[in-house]
Design an enzyme around this catalytic site. Structure first.
Site, short mmCIF file in Angstrom:
data_model
loop_
_atom_site.label_atom_id
_atom_site.label_comp_id
_atom_site.label_asym_id
_atom_site.label_seq_id
_atom_site.Cartn_x
_atom_site.Cartn_y
_atom_site.Cartn_z
N PHE A 71 1.45 2.40 -5.18
CA PHE A 71 0.14 2.61 -4.57
C PHE A 71 0.22 2.29 -3.09
O PHE A 71 0.65 1.20 -2.70
CB PHE A 71 -0.89 1.73 -5.28
CG PHE A 71 -2.30 1.79 -4.72
CD1 PHE A 71 -2.76 2.89 -4.04
CD2 PHE A 71 -3.17 0.73 -4.92
CE1 PHE A 71 -4.05 2.94 -3.54
CE2 PHE A 71 -4.47 0.77 -4.44
CZ PHE A 71 -4.91 1.88 -3.73
N CYS A 72 -0.14 3.25 -2.22
CA CYS A 72 -0.20 3.06 -0.77
C CYS A 72 1.17 2.61 -0.25
O CYS A 72 2.17 3.27 -0.51
CB CYS A 72 -1.32 2.09 -0.43
SG CYS A 72 -1.69 1.97 1.34
N VAL A 73 1.24 1.49 0.47
CA VAL A 73 2.52 1.02 0.98
C VAL A 73 3.49 0.75 -0.17
O VAL A 73 4.71 0.91 -0.02
CB VAL A 73 2.34 -0.26 1.83
CG1 VAL A 73 3.66 -0.75 2.36
CG2 VAL A 73 1.38 0.01 2.98
#
Length: 544
Positions: free
Chosen positions: A271-273
């Protein structure tokens, strides 16, 4: 990052004389209409929610001030749009103007907000007294209070999915969650959350927990809980690098999940980074001759950083160099600065709204689990942050095969050939969906791209049971090697589906998870004995 101003300010700005005259003429006509309507008593409240109270309607002078403010803001933005500037400089100027405009709203000040004044009189001054108390309390915290934090406790009503920490090192704890079904899929799922935030955005209250939903679908779920480094730590975590997070974080968790379940390959989600870390780690494993993953899910993840949306205003060589000098040798990027930066990306909603309600009106914020999480920030090791900033946002090196190396091993995202489920949020201001879509071309395996409604967090955390929002997808996924269309062509041909994208993902993941087997009653293994109950200690460390 600096929350209130980009690192490079635009120089003198010029606007074509004919365009400036047009903006001035429009301003004068609208100002005359406002004044005339105010004198005749026909001036209506503007649509802006900051001026929704009837107190504005009953005080004509204040109402005219609100209209004048909005008219001035419109004219300033028109001049930015018309300015003879390069687009990067225009974006920086637009961001700076937004900060000034939002800060100067008449709703933000006691002397120009009739709603606040009315409440002050109605409460005999108690609203202001309570507001001062709220301000003093927040000054002690060093941040705005956005939620009633007393209503949440980690492990009780938030981050409460049952499980155990089965491993920990200086970077992370690895949680294995207890099964909620009699049978589970053979291949487990490892979730890699962003290290820039606490993991429990994916495990909020039970009815909105993505982790719990995945467990309920019959998946054996492992999750990384990243450590929150503190200034007083002396074990070397403040010197942790991008490579350390790949090797001793992601890949170590992959190996443990594989070992505990006896599976040669596992499923993974970032998720994301966390997705950027995960994809990089898997490419590093391939460079080392290993292929430990059967499928890859990326949620609002950037692999190609060509367009980073509003965050681009912070990105230039001067900023990168100054951060490397400041943080590159064992200092921390503070959670306070990171949190302030992201709040000022949407200052009206995440800053000034709370200034008015908490301090001017003396109100206490409601209990909101997402905002509780938002305030529970994490520090980052300086070497990790500065490497990430330069090699992704500034130089966009990850998308170039083997330009980035870890211990001499080149990272080539194009070698990732496992099936991929790639999710973007349509209104995401942190990971623009069209940029997340670029992963479909970087990866070489079959891809299923899904676009959800709403923003960076609300789009992802969209519980299936609530049947809210909608998502767009194609009936089939792309075959390996098949050229994806551009994002606009993809969206034009996509089908809109009501409700959450979670069931679509669960169906896709099940097809890559093997057969069903009996769920194990004990967590961990002989080598990885449970150390403590979830959510573990690392997530409870407070940065500020």
């Amino acid at each position: 990052m600096s929350a209130s101003s980009p690192s490079q300010r635009p120089g003198p700005v010029s606007v074509a004389p004919e365009k400036l005259a047009e903006i001035q003429a429009d301003f004068s006509r609208e100002w005359l209409r406002i004044i005339t309507s105010a004198q005749q008593g026909t001036l209506e409240k503007p649509a802006d929610r900051r001026f929704a109270s009837e107190a504005w309607k009953t005080h004509t002078g204040y109402l005219a001030t609100a209209h004048a403010y909005l008219l001035s803001a419109k004219a300033m933005n028109q001049m930015v749009d018309a300015a003879q500037l390069s687009e990067p400089v225009r974006n920086r100027l637009r961001f700076s103007v937004m900060q000034w405009v939002e800060a100067m709203s008449p709703s933000n000040f006691l002397v120009t907000n009739p709603e606040v004044q009315s409440k002050l009189l109605e409460t005999n001054g108690q609203s202001l007294a309570l507001g001062i108390q709220n301000l003093l309390a927040d000054m002690q915290k060093g941040r705005l209070t956005q939620s009633d934090e007393s209503q949440f406790e980690l492990g009780r009503n938030i981050a409460a999915t049952e499980g155990s920490v089965i491993f920990q090192n200086e970077l992370m704890q690895l949680i294995q969650y207890a099964p909620l079904t009699d049978k589970v899929y053979q291949k487990p799922l490892l979730i890699v959350p962003p290290c820039i935030n606490k993991y429990y955005i994916l495990d909020l209250q039970p009815e909105s927990s993505f982790v719990r939903y995945a467990v309920e679908q019959g998946f054996t779920v492992f999750l990384i809980s990243w450590r929150n480094p503190l200034p007083g730590d002396t074990d070397g975590i403040k010197d942790a690098t991008w490579g350390d997070y790949l090797k001793h974080g992601v890949l170590q968790a992959v190996d443990i999940a594989s070992d505990v379940t006896g599976q040669a390959q596992i499923n993974t989600l970032g998720f994301c980074v966390g997705g950027t870390l995960l994809a990089s780690a898997l490419a590093l494993a391939l460079a080392d001759g290993r292929d430990p993953v059967a499928s890859l899910t990326l949620l609002t993840t950037l692999l190609d950083f060509d367009d980073t949306g509003v965050l681009d205003v912070f990105v230039d060589e001067l900023h990168a160099s100054s951060r490397e000098q400041q943080l590159g040798h064992g200092c921390l990027m503070s959670a306070r600065e990171l949190g302030t930066t992201f709040s000022f990306l949407r200052p009206n909603e995440l800053v000034w709204n709370y200034v008015v309600n908490n301090y001017l009106k003396g109100e206490s914020p409601q209990a909101f689990d997402l905002l509780y999480w938002n305030a529970d920030g994490t520090n980052l090791p300086g070497p990790f942050f500065t490497w990430y900033f330069r090699n992704t946002y500034l130089e966009n090196n990850l998308k170039v095969p083997n330009r980035v190396t870890v211990d001499g091993q080149g990272i080539d995202l194009g070698r990732l050939a496992m099936p991929a489920y790639i999710y973007g949020s349509r209104d995401d201001h942190i990971v623009p969906w069209r940029t997340s879509f670029a992963a479909t071309r970087l990866l070489s395996g079959s891809s299923r791209y899904v676009l959800g409604a709403s923003g960076h967090i609300a789009g992802v955390i969209n519980p299936a049971a609530k049947k809210r929002r909608n998502y767009w997808a194609h009936d089939t996924q792309s075959a390996p090697g098949k050229e994806f269309p551009g994002p606009e062509a993809w969206l034009d041909a996509a089908t809109q589906h009501p409700g959450s994208w979670w069931p679509d993902w669960a169906t896709w993941l099940a097809s890559h998870s093997g057969s069903m087997v009996g769920a194990r009653t004990k967590l961990g293994s002989a080598h990885y004995v449970p150390l403590q109950s979830a959510p573990g200690d690392y997530v409870k460390i407070k940065a500020i």
